[in-house]
Write an enzyme that holds these catalytic residues in place. Structure first.
Site, mmCIF file in Angstrom:
data_model
loop_
_atom_site.group_PDB
_atom_site.id
_atom_site.type_symbol
_atom_site.label_atom_id
_atom_site.label_comp_id
_atom_site.label_asym_id
_atom_site.label_seq_id
_atom_site.Cartn_x
_atom_site.Cartn_y
_atom_site.Cartn_z
ATOM 1 N N SER A 146 -60.219 10.239 -49.507
ATOM 2 C CA SER A 146 -59.607 10.774 -48.287
ATOM 3 C C SER A 146 -59.510 12.297 -48.311
ATOM 4 C CB SER A 146 -58.219 10.152 -48.122
ATOM 5 O OG SER A 146 -57.371 10.982 -47.383
ATOM 6 N N ASN A 179 -56.613 16.199 -51.009
ATOM 7 C CA ASN A 179 -57.729 15.261 -51.087
ATOM 8 C C ASN A 179 -57.399 14.193 -52.124
ATOM 9 O OD1 ASN A 179 -58.694 17.808 -50.020
ATOM 10 N ND2 ASN A 179 -60.738 16.929 -50.143
ATOM 11 N N VAL A 180 -57.868 12.983 -51.866
ATOM 12 C CA VAL A 180 -57.671 11.892 -52.814
ATOM 13 C C VAL A 180 -59.045 11.407 -53.277
ATOM 14 C CG1 VAL A 180 -56.668 9.597 -53.195
ATOM 15 C CG2 VAL A 180 -55.526 11.215 -51.658
ATOM 16 N N GLU A 211 -52.117 5.035 -60.263
ATOM 17 C CA GLU A 211 -52.846 3.777 -60.141
ATOM 18 C C GLU A 211 -53.703 3.800 -58.871
ATOM 19 O OE1 GLU A 211 -51.707 -0.947 -59.297
ATOM 20 O OE2 GLU A 211 -50.155 0.558 -59.528
ATOM 21 N N ASP A 227 -41.441 9.287 -44.804
ATOM 22 C CA ASP A 227 -42.678 9.364 -43.997
ATOM 23 C C ASP A 227 -43.325 7.988 -43.937
ATOM 24 O OD1 ASP A 227 -44.650 10.462 -42.378
ATOM 25 O OD2 ASP A 227 -45.844 11.183 -44.052
ATOM 26 N N ASP A 255 -47.861 7.865 -50.630
ATOM 27 C CA ASP A 255 -47.563 9.171 -50.030
ATOM 28 C C ASP A 255 -46.070 9.484 -50.067
ATOM 29 O OD1 ASP A 255 -48.292 11.538 -48.884
ATOM 30 O OD2 ASP A 255 -48.878 10.715 -46.947
HETATM 31 N N1 LIG Z 1 -53.324 5.355 -55.114
HETATM 32 C C1 LIG Z 1 -54.223 5.238 -54.152
HETATM 33 N N2 LIG Z 1 -55.212 4.311 -54.226
HETATM 34 C C2 LIG Z 1 -56.136 4.194 -53.247
HETATM 35 N N3 LIG Z 1 -56.168 4.947 -52.142
HETATM 36 C C3 LIG Z 1 -55.204 5.893 -52.011
HETATM 37 C C4 LIG Z 1 -54.203 6.091 -52.990
HETATM 38 N N4 LIG Z 1 -53.399 7.099 -52.592
HETATM 39 C C5 LIG Z 1 -53.889 7.513 -51.405
HETATM 40 N N5 LIG Z 1 -54.969 6.795 -51.039
HETATM 41 C C6 LIG Z 1 -55.784 6.963 -49.814
HETATM 42 O O1 LIG Z 1 -55.795 8.321 -49.431
HETATM 43 C C7 LIG Z 1 -55.177 8.481 -48.157
HETATM 44 C C8 LIG Z 1 -54.353 9.749 -48.152
HETATM 45 O O2 LIG Z 1 -53.331 9.665 -49.123
HETATM 46 P P1 LIG Z 1 -51.847 10.055 -48.807
HETATM 47 O O3 LIG Z 1 -51.093 9.976 -50.100
HETATM 48 O O4 LIG Z 1 -51.330 9.257 -47.678
HETATM 49 O O5 LIG Z 1 -51.969 11.609 -48.449
HETATM 50 P P2 LIG Z 1 -51.960 12.400 -47.060
HETATM 51 O O6 LIG Z 1 -51.545 11.465 -45.964
HETATM 52 O O7 LIG Z 1 -50.956 13.474 -47.317
HETATM 53 O O8 LIG Z 1 -53.341 12.915 -46.905
HETATM 54 C C9 LIG Z 1 -54.370 7.224 -47.949
HETATM 55 O O9 LIG Z 1 -54.221 6.897 -46.608
HETATM 56 C C10 LIG Z 1 -55.188 6.181 -48.658
HETATM 57 O O10 LIG Z 1 -56.207 5.722 -47.822
HETATM 58 MG MG LIG Z 2 -50.496 9.730 -45.842
#
Ligand SMILES: Nc1ncnc2c1ncn2[C@@H]1O[C@H](COP(=O)(O)OP(=O)(O)O)[C@@H](O)[C@H]1O
Ligand SMILES: [Mg+2]
Length: 257
Positions: free
Chosen positions: A60, A66-67, A150, A194, A211
């Protein structure tokens, strides 16, 4: 065996390839930011500490960070969230730090410092939720603006957000989510702040809350207001499934009075 210089070069080539594949210029820009020299050094530290062995693919590109899916040397999957310094919404972030008793003494003027506090807070919040049995990604490590946790998903793809799935038993899922809200509040004194269909992932039919950077302790002056907003968001979303959630009654139940 930790990564060598040669494999680090390989990693840089990998991320260059991701960058090139991004047609959207704003996404490409976010890659430049997230893989700047400073962040690369921090990622290398996670490599050399043996926390992760490789990045698998981007999951993402959000507003603030970024994730990525990453893997350990043993082949276990992890999620790595990297906050970008340049584009974060600092005014918004400060609101969720100031007022939290854990950060009373923090002066939040410096962007770099703020982002690191935010990452630390997200990690500590994950830990608080995790310990009392709220289903969140298990926290693994954090370093500067990077959180390792995780991975929620299958071998092939990350779990979908609640908003992108069709539930068989929406009533049950809503109950589970609200129960997590209650568990967090009563056992860990914490409010997500949130909570929405964007920040709940569905893994094998089970909700996983994610999040949690903005989550605050009960003592925060806005904690009760944000708790109400969380519960209202859940109620609003489940209306589409004709699940009727009485926000006032739920709040009473959560607060235990
Ligand atoms: N631990 C995780 N495992 C798999 N996907 C994740 C994980 N954490 C976040 N994601 C993916 O990344 C997206 C963005 O993460 P998030 O923590 O919601 O950050 P933000 O909304 O601030 O960009 C999430 O909607 C999800 O799809
Ligand atoms: Mg989010």
């Amino acid at each position: 065996m930790p990564r060598t210089d040669a494999t680090l070069q390989l990693f840089e080539r990998e991320i260059d390839a991701w960058r090139i594949r991004k047609k959207d210029s704003s996404e490409r820009k976010s890659y430049d930011e997230v893989f700047n020299q400073q962040n690369l050094m921090r990622i290398y530290k996670l490599f050399s500490d043996g926390v992760i062995d490789r990045f698998d693919f981007p999951i993402s590109t959000g507003k603030e960070g970024n994730v990525f899916r990453a893997s350990t040397l043993k082949g276990e999957h992890l999620a790595v969230k990297i906050y970008r310094t340049a584009t974060s919404t600092f005014g918004e972030m400060a609101k969720y730090i100031q007022g939290d008793p854990r950060y009373f003494r923090v002066k939040t003027k410096n962007k770099n410092r703020l982002i690191m506090i935010w990452a630390e807070k997200e990690y500590l919040n994950l830990d608080l939720f995790y310990r009392v049995g709220v289903r969140v990604p298990k926290p693994i490590a954090y370093h500067a603006n990077i959180i390792v946790m995780e991975y929620i998903g299958s071998d092939k793809e990350p779990a979908r957000q609640l908003r992108n799935v069709t539930l068989d038993d929406p009533e049950e899922i809503s109950r589970k989510i609200l129960n997590y809200v209650k568990l967090g509040y009563q056992k860990a004194n914490i409010v997500h702040s949130d909570l929405s269909e964007f920040n709940v992932l569905m893994l094998d039919g089970e909700p996983v809350l994610i999040d949690v950077g903005q989550a605050v302790l009960k003592e925060h002056p806005f904690a009760e207001e944000w708790l109400e907003r969380d519960v209202s968001n859940v109620a609003r979303y489940f209306r589409r499934y004709k699940v009727d959630i009485d926000v006032k009654a739920e709040l009473k139940e959560i607060r235990g009075k």
